[in-house]
Design an enzyme around this catalytic site. Structure first.
Site, mmCIF file in Angstrom:
data_model
loop_
_atom_site.group_PDB
_atom_site.id
_atom_site.type_symbol
_atom_site.label_atom_id
_atom_site.label_comp_id
_atom_site.label_asym_id
_atom_site.label_seq_id
_atom_site.Cartn_x
_atom_site.Cartn_y
_atom_site.Cartn_z
ATOM 1 N N HIS A 157 0.875 -1.173 0.000
ATOM 2 C CA HIS A 157 0.000 0.000 0.000
ATOM 3 C C HIS A 157 0.909 1.218 0.000
ATOM 4 C CE1 HIS A 157 -3.032 2.875 1.210
ATOM 5 N NE2 HIS A 157 -3.962 1.949 1.060
ATOM 6 N N ARG B 214 -6.345 9.782 -1.152
ATOM 7 C CA ARG B 214 -5.879 10.193 -2.488
ATOM 8 C C ARG B 214 -7.080 10.433 -3.391
ATOM 9 N NH1 ARG B 214 -3.267 6.133 -4.898
ATOM 10 N NH2 ARG B 214 -3.622 4.613 -3.256
#
Ligand SMILES: Cc1cc2nc3c(=O)[nH]c(=O)nc-3n(C[C@H](O)[C@H](O)[C@H](O)COP(=O)(O)OP(=O)(O)OC[C@H]3O[C@@H](n4cnc5c(N)ncnc54)[C@H](O)[C@@H]3O)c2cc1C
Length: 572
Positions: free
Chosen positions: A245, A266
């Site tokens: 990740h 994000r």
């Protein structure tokens, strides 16, 4: 103080119909399905951590993918899953996942009692997640896992399985004819071993990605289930596929290091900066920038750090404070809280992050009903391999654990019929005990802790976000060296709550899984999904539409992927 290796004849024996190893999403869904379908069956949960409060399902932040909107379709979810997996998936497992996920979401709401966020129209709210063409991620704020596991735990008080908490499974045990009889286990609090005889065993220990310097999963997950199955001769697949990740927290030596700041950040517009203030994603994916896929963003961050453009702590920076303090607190309460616990504040400024080992796509070969090559042994959740191929979509992990956990429960009910309790082969029990108690019975030797640290460094550098042949071979050599040193590790007694001893047992399994990962990664001479080889940087479909299977002593096989539902040509 040294402790004697116990005699198999002196072990406490627990007899049960179904032994469920692990109490995360897969384990507890399995228990629920067995007990609801056949309340007369005796079910025993064996859990290394607290029942329902250990493992990664409870850490799920982002949410759960399921097709609920009539404008969406299981075909589209399947397509997203296969494209995300770079067409390495077992398509029957992926199809089962997307077909069952909507049913399981309804079951979680109506039978288990979960509350998921709803929109003003009263329908379950589904949010966007990377790699999906439809907004299909069901969630409860950014603490979805706590909601699911809290409610599943409540259900255990209704169906009342026997619970062996703080008890770690050690080895599967067969009889003289090679039939499954159950497992050996260790009560961590008392230091006493147990023999669990079961008609069916379900392994759901949640895989592991913890053999890396920076890692997100719960600490108790050390590949025990996968290693245990491998030792029993079961084949593993896709072991090279380990997902990183891109945004794990950096908090020095604190346990919080590696904990994930989820993708939604994000998605909501967070920026990534290197230490010299550049929005570096422009160099790697100028079009999608921070919204690029996990593998690309992880590689970008890793490359920046390795090129010396990282922070002094070896990270990069994520910043979403431009949305305003109140909005960030409203959208991401769990993550804001987590950063404040380590003296940073996501709501008001940048936070240091690094790629973090997150999820293992590889695992034990299973069929749609969680059956394995060994009759009576089922595997569910992250311990299994094949569903996600070369890359897991965010939101498909908790779907996998609950969908296949439920199926394992249904299969177990069918499987117990006609399977009697069997007498284990005494020599296998003795070998398991000897292996387990050896570190306690030695009077001198190094402790396991530095060995674990060395393994994590070796995996981070040699078999991490970016790999190459030379680095992988070095890493394999290091794993061999550490495996040999582990043979001489000593952990001073007593046997009760002995962290050094537990570390040595964890390390044995982590070394086994690490070896499987590196051997498979060396074999796959191409880049695909989470597996990136700088010496073979391209995806090579002509040569590598194949999955890697390991058997026995790491013998490698490759098998052609069967495109039973969809071929790459149909989507190109
Ligand atoms: C930080 C984080 C965030 C995530 N967010 C998402 C998300 O938003 N959406 C998504 O889909 N997926 C997400 N995932 C992935 C998801 O958590 C996993 O795919 C899934 O929860 C695995 O479920 P499981 O039941 O297989 O294992 P787990 O839930 O991890 O449970 C494993 C269980 O096995 C037990 N155990 C381990 N070893 C032994 C042993 N030797 N003996 C007995 N018991 C043992 C543990 O105590 C635990 O009870 C996330 C993962 C992490 C780490």
């Amino acid at each position: 103080m040294t402790v004697e290796i116990p005699d198999p004849a002196d072990l406490t024996v627990v007899d049960t119909d179904v032994a469920v190893v692990g109490s995360g999403g897969a384990g507890l869904m399995c228990v629920l399905h067995v007990k609801d379908a056949a309340p007369e069956l005796d079910v025993t949960v064996v859990s290394k951590g607290a029942v329902g409060r250990s493992g990664c399902t409870r850490m799920v932040q982002g949410g759960y993918n399921a097709v609920l909107d009539p404008a969406d379709s299981v075909d589209l979810h399947l397509r997203d899953t296969l494209e995300g997996g770079k067409f390495l998936n077992d398509q029957e497992l992926a199809h089962t996942l997307v077909t069952d996920a909507p049913k399981v979401i309804h079951e979680l709401e109506t039978r288990v009692g979960c509350f998921f966020d709803r929109g003003p129209d009263g329908r379950i709210h589904q949010k966007a997640f990377a790699g999906q063409q439809f907004d299909r991620t069901v969630h409860r704020g950014d603490l979805t896992g706590i909601e699911i596991m809290g409610r599943l735990r409540d259900q255990m008080f209704r169906v009342l399985p026997s619970e062996l908490e703080d008890v770690r499974a050690l080895d599967l045990v067969l009889d003289a004819d090679g039939e499954l009889t159950g497992l050996t286990a260790l009560d961590v609090r008392t230091g006493k071993a147990l023999l669990i005889r079961a008609r069916v065993v379900v392994v759901a220990t949640g895989g592991s990605a913890t053999m890396y310097r920076i890692a997100a999963p719960a600490r108790e997950k050390t590949g025990d289930g996968v290693a245990m199955c491998w030792r029993a001769g079961l084949p593993l697949r896709d072991m090279e596929m380990l997902q990183f990740h891109p945004t794990g927290l950096l908090a020095d030596q604190a346990r919080m290091t590696g904990a994930v700041l989820e993708e939604g950040l994000r998605g909501a517009g967070a920026y990534l900066f290197n230490a010299v203030g550049e929005r570096y994603m422009a160099r790697y994916d100028a079009e999608r920038m921070e919204r690029s896929t996990r593998d690309v963003v992880s590689r970008a961050g890793y490359t920046e750090i390795m090129a010396g453009r990282g922070t002094s702590a070896g990270g990069v920076l994520i910043d979403i404070s431009h949305l305003g303090k109140a909005e960030v607190e409203r959208l991401f309460p769990g993550m804001v809280e987590r950063t404040r616990q380590i003296g940073q504040d996501l709501a008001t400024g940048p936070v240091e992050v690094s790629p973090t080992a997150h999820f293992h796509m590889g695992g034990v070969l299973i069929d749609r009903d969680c059956r394995t090559e060994l009759a009576g042994l089922l595997v569910a959740g992250e311990d299994s391999g094949g569903t996600h191929g070369a890359n897991r979509l965010g939101g498909n992990g908790v779907a996998e654990s609950t969908v296949f956990g439920a199926r394992a429960g249904d299969t177990a009910v069918a499987e117990v019929v006609g399977r009697a309790l069997r007498e284990p082969d005494r020599a296998q029990v003795a070998a398991s005990l000897a292996r387990t108690y050896a570190p306690l019975s030695r009077t001198s030797g190094e402790t396991p802790f530095p060995l674990t640290a060395e393994l994590k460094d070796a995996m981070w550098l040699g078999c991490g976000v970016v790999r190459d042949g030379a680095g992988l071979r070095d890493c394999l050599g290091k794993i061999g060296e550490l495996t040999a040193r582990l043979e001489h590790v000593a952990v001073p007694g007593p046997a009760q709550v002995n962290y050094g001893w537990q570390e040595a047992l964890d390390l044995a399994n982590q070394l086994a899984v690490a070896r499987a990962v590196v051997v498979s990664a060396l074999h796959r001479e191409e880049s695909r999904g989470a597996h990136y080889r700088s010496d073979f940087p391209e995806q090579d479909d002509a040569q590598w539409s194949q999955y890697v299977v390991l058997r026995g002593n790491a013998e490698v096989e490759t098998h052609q992927v069967q495109h039973t539902r969809l071929s790459p040509e149909e989507v190109s």
